[in-house]
Design a protein around this motif. Structure first.
Motif, PDB file in Angstrom:
ATOM      1  N   TYR A  34       0.830  -1.203   0.000  1.00 20.45           N
ATOM      2  CA  TYR A  34       0.000   0.000   0.000  1.00 20.45           C
ATOM      3  C   TYR A  34       0.869   1.259   0.000  1.00 20.45           C
ATOM      4  N   HIS A  35       1.973   1.191   0.747  1.00 20.19           N
ATOM      5  CA  HIS A  35       2.884   2.340   0.799  1.00 20.19           C
ATOM      6  C   HIS A  35       3.454   2.645  -0.574  1.00 20.19           C
ATOM      7  N   PHE A  36       3.879   1.604  -1.276  1.00 18.04           N
ATOM      8  CA  PHE A  36       4.419   1.762  -2.634  1.00 18.04           C
ATOM      9  C   PHE A  36       3.358   2.285  -3.583  1.00 18.04           C
ATOM     10  N   HIS A  37       2.158   1.734  -3.456  1.00 21.83           N
ATOM     11  CA  HIS A  37       1.041   2.180  -4.301  1.00 21.83           C
ATOM     12  C   HIS A  37       0.770   3.667  -4.105  1.00 21.83           C
ATOM     13  N   ASP A  38       0.812   4.123  -2.851  1.00 17.57           N
ATOM     14  CA  ASP A  38       0.585   5.544  -2.574  1.00 17.57           C
ATOM     15  C   ASP A  38       1.649   6.419  -3.253  1.00 17.57           C
ATOM     16  N   HIS A  39       2.892   5.985  -3.153  1.00 19.63           N
ATOM     17  CA  HIS A  39       3.962   6.747  -3.809  1.00 19.63           C
ATOM     18  C   HIS A  39       3.733   6.836  -5.312  1.00 19.63           C
ATOM     19  N   ILE A  40       3.351   5.697  -5.921  1.00 24.12           N
ATOM     20  CA  ILE A  40       3.135   5.680  -7.370  1.00 24.12           C
ATOM     21  C   ILE A  40       2.014   6.649  -7.738  1.00 24.12           C
ATOM     22  N   LEU A  41       0.937   6.627  -6.963  1.00 18.62           N
ATOM     23  CA  LEU A  41      -0.200   7.498  -7.263  1.00 18.62           C
ATOM     24  C   LEU A  41       0.180   8.961  -7.112  1.00 18.62           C
ATOM     25  N   GLN A  42       0.942   9.272  -6.067  1.00 22.50           N
ATOM     26  CA  GLN A  42       1.362  10.662  -5.889  1.00 22.50           C
ATOM     27  C   GLN A  42       2.201  11.128  -7.062  1.00 22.50           C
ATOM     28  N   TYR A  43       3.085  10.240  -7.554  1.00 20.94           N
ATOM     29  CA  TYR A  43       3.907  10.589  -8.709  1.00 20.94           C
ATOM     30  C   TYR A  43       3.056  10.805  -9.951  1.00 20.94           C
ATOM     31  N   ALA A  44       1.987  10.001 -10.085  1.00 20.40           N
ATOM     32  CA  ALA A  44       1.136  10.126 -11.262  1.00 20.40           C
ATOM     33  C   ALA A  44       0.261  11.363 -11.205  1.00 20.40           C
ATOM     34  N   TRP A  45      -0.182  11.735 -10.012  1.00 21.30           N
ATOM     35  CA  TRP A  45      -1.027  12.910  -9.883  1.00 21.30           C
ATOM     36  C   TRP A  45      -0.317  14.179 -10.320  1.00 21.30           C
ATOM     37  N   ILE A  46       1.009  14.224 -10.128  1.00 21.15           N
ATOM     38  CA  ILE A  46       1.764  15.423 -10.490  1.00 21.15           C
ATOM     39  C   ILE A  46       1.592  15.723 -11.975  1.00 21.15           C
ATOM     40  N   ALA A  47       1.576  14.699 -12.812  1.00 24.54           N
ATOM     41  CA  ALA A  47       1.399  14.889 -14.253  1.00 24.54           C
ATOM     42  C   ALA A  47      -0.058  14.873 -14.670  1.00 24.54           C
ATOM     43  N   ALA A  48      -0.907  14.166 -13.904  1.00 24.97           N
ATOM     44  CA  ALA A  48      -2.294  13.996 -14.333  1.00 24.97           C
ATOM     45  C   ALA A  48      -3.063  15.303 -14.269  1.00 24.97           C
ATOM     46  N   VAL A  49      -2.703  16.173 -13.310  1.00 27.68           N
ATOM     47  CA  VAL A  49      -3.465  17.415 -13.146  1.00 27.68           C
ATOM     48  C   VAL A  49      -3.317  18.324 -14.359  1.00 27.68           C
ATOM     49  N   PRO A  50      -2.099  18.679 -14.789  1.00 27.22           N
ATOM     50  CA  PRO A  50      -2.026  19.541 -15.986  1.00 27.22           C
ATOM     51  C   PRO A  50      -2.561  18.890 -17.239  1.00 27.22           C
ATOM     52  N   VAL A  51      -2.382  17.563 -17.352  1.00 26.56           N
ATOM     53  CA  VAL A  51      -2.886  16.878 -18.556  1.00 26.56           C
ATOM     54  C   VAL A  51      -4.407  16.953 -18.594  1.00 26.56           C
ATOM     55  N   ALA A  52      -5.052  16.729 -17.423  1.00 28.48           N
ATOM     56  CA  ALA A  52      -6.517  16.784 -17.382  1.00 28.48           C
ATOM     57  C   ALA A  52      -7.007  18.206 -17.667  1.00 28.48           C
TER      58      ALA A  52
END
Lengths: 181, 176
Positions: A34-52
């Motif tokens: 779960y800890h790793f999953h959270d890190h991955i999601l946080q990394y993805a959110w950084i790019a997902a916001v401007p793309v969206a």
């Protein structure tokens, strides 16, 4: 709740840092996953916001239509692009193709003129060095020519000689043989 | 009946099983495609297109004027050489796209006439191959960082070679 059975069934050998021996059942660490999953999601959110945001902006405005350039109209440099994100970037962030082109031409012009002057200077100084023994071998630049030309231009333009230190009478150019001292 | 000209001559007959399979497969595949495309088409045509029509803009293709080529430039004239180089790059891009579109035409023809491509697509193939050869004659065998001078001198050397071949037909080389 999932338990990784591979290490139980196959008897996967334990980690070097863990206690035990082959045959001890090892279960997966859920919190680590779960800890790793959270890190991955946080990394993805950084790019997902401007793309969206860019996607919604594009959806709202829509892609441009290709048309012929009307007579007597020069389109701005961002009107040559189709998607609204591209148009925004080229309008507010990037410089136009024409700007870069003219800038390059300007730089080349400066280099060209400097090189031409250097060529002439090299020729003249070479001539002076080879003919140093002859009388009258030196060539000095007559800087009064530029002043005369500037004076004539300003006379034509303004009708009078505009000087920074005005109130002083203009130069006496009646005797051209006298040198400046 | 009995009229030899208007009777339909069937060369082959498809079985009922094959026909039902075609219908079912066709409808199934079309149904699957429609399941995904119908909602998107509806939304786009009824909700998104009117919204975009209010704010959408127009875009144009760039138009470039013809500037003097490298053979009309003076020696050491950097500005003229820069503009000639840019024009050369643009012309090369245009020729590249021409060759690409001819290949696309050939592939579309092959897709249309699946088994009859050998006979019906030869014209497109010839057009593509001839244009490709001309492209290589004009723009090929250049160093990676080449300028308009390299292209111009290739043309000069080629014309000299052709003139020499014409003047001396005994030593005429066969075309490679």
């Amino acid at each position: 709740r999932r338990i990784s059975l591979s290490k139980v069934v196959r008897g996967d050998y334990p980690n070097f840092w863990g206690p035990g021996h082959i045959g001890v059942p090892r279960f997966g660490h859920r919190l680590k996953d779960y800890h790793f999953h959270d890190h991955i999601l946080q990394y993805a959110w950084i790019a997902a916001v401007p793309v969206a945001l860019m996607g919604l902006y594009s959806l709202y405005i829509g892609p441009a239509e290709l048309k012929d350039i009307p007579e007597g109209y020069e389109p701005r440099h961002w009107e040559y692009y189709r998607t609204p994100v591209q148009r925004y970037m080229h309008k507010w962030l990037y410089q136009s193709y024409e700007q870069a082109y003219e800038r390059n031409l300007h730089i080349l012009d400066l280099k060209y003129r400097k090189a031409e002057s250097k060529k002439k200077y090299w020729i003249v100084s070479n001539h002076m060095q080879t003919n140093f023994r002859y009388k009258g071998w030196y060539y000095l630049i007559d800087r009064r020519i530029e002043d005369v030309l500037m004076f004539d231009e300003l006379q034509k333009k303004h009708g009078m000689f505009r000087e920074y230190f005005y109130g002083r009478p203009p130069m006496d150019r009646s005797n051209p043989t006298d040198r400046h001292m | 009946m009995g009229d030899g000209e208007n009777v339909v001559q069937k060369e082959f007959r498809v079985s009922l099983f094959e026909r039902t399979k075609d219908k079912v497969n066709g409808k199934l595949m079309l149904g699957i495609e429609a399941f995904f495309s119908k909602p998107a088409s509806y939304l786009k045509e009824n909700w998104i297109e009117p919204m975009q029509a209010k704010h959408r803009g127009n875009y144009y293709h760039r138009r470039f004027r013809r500037v003097p080529t490298i053979d009309e430039c003076l020696v050491d004239d950097q500005l003229c050489m820069y503009e000639a180089n840019e024009q050369m790059k643009r012309d090369k891009m245009v020729d590249k796209q021409i060759v690409k579109h001819l290949k696309i035409r050939f592939d579309e023809c092959r897709r249309k006439y699946q088994d009859g491509a050998q006979t019906r697509c030869y014209q497109t193939y010839e057009d593509w191959q001839n244009t490709r050869e001309d492209f290589l004659v004009k723009w090929g065998d250049m160093p990676p960082q080449h300028s308009a001078l390299d292209v111009y001198y290739k043309q000069v050397h080629r014309m000299i070679h052709e003139r020499r071949q014409r003047e001396n037909p005994e030593n005429k080389q066969k075309s490679v």
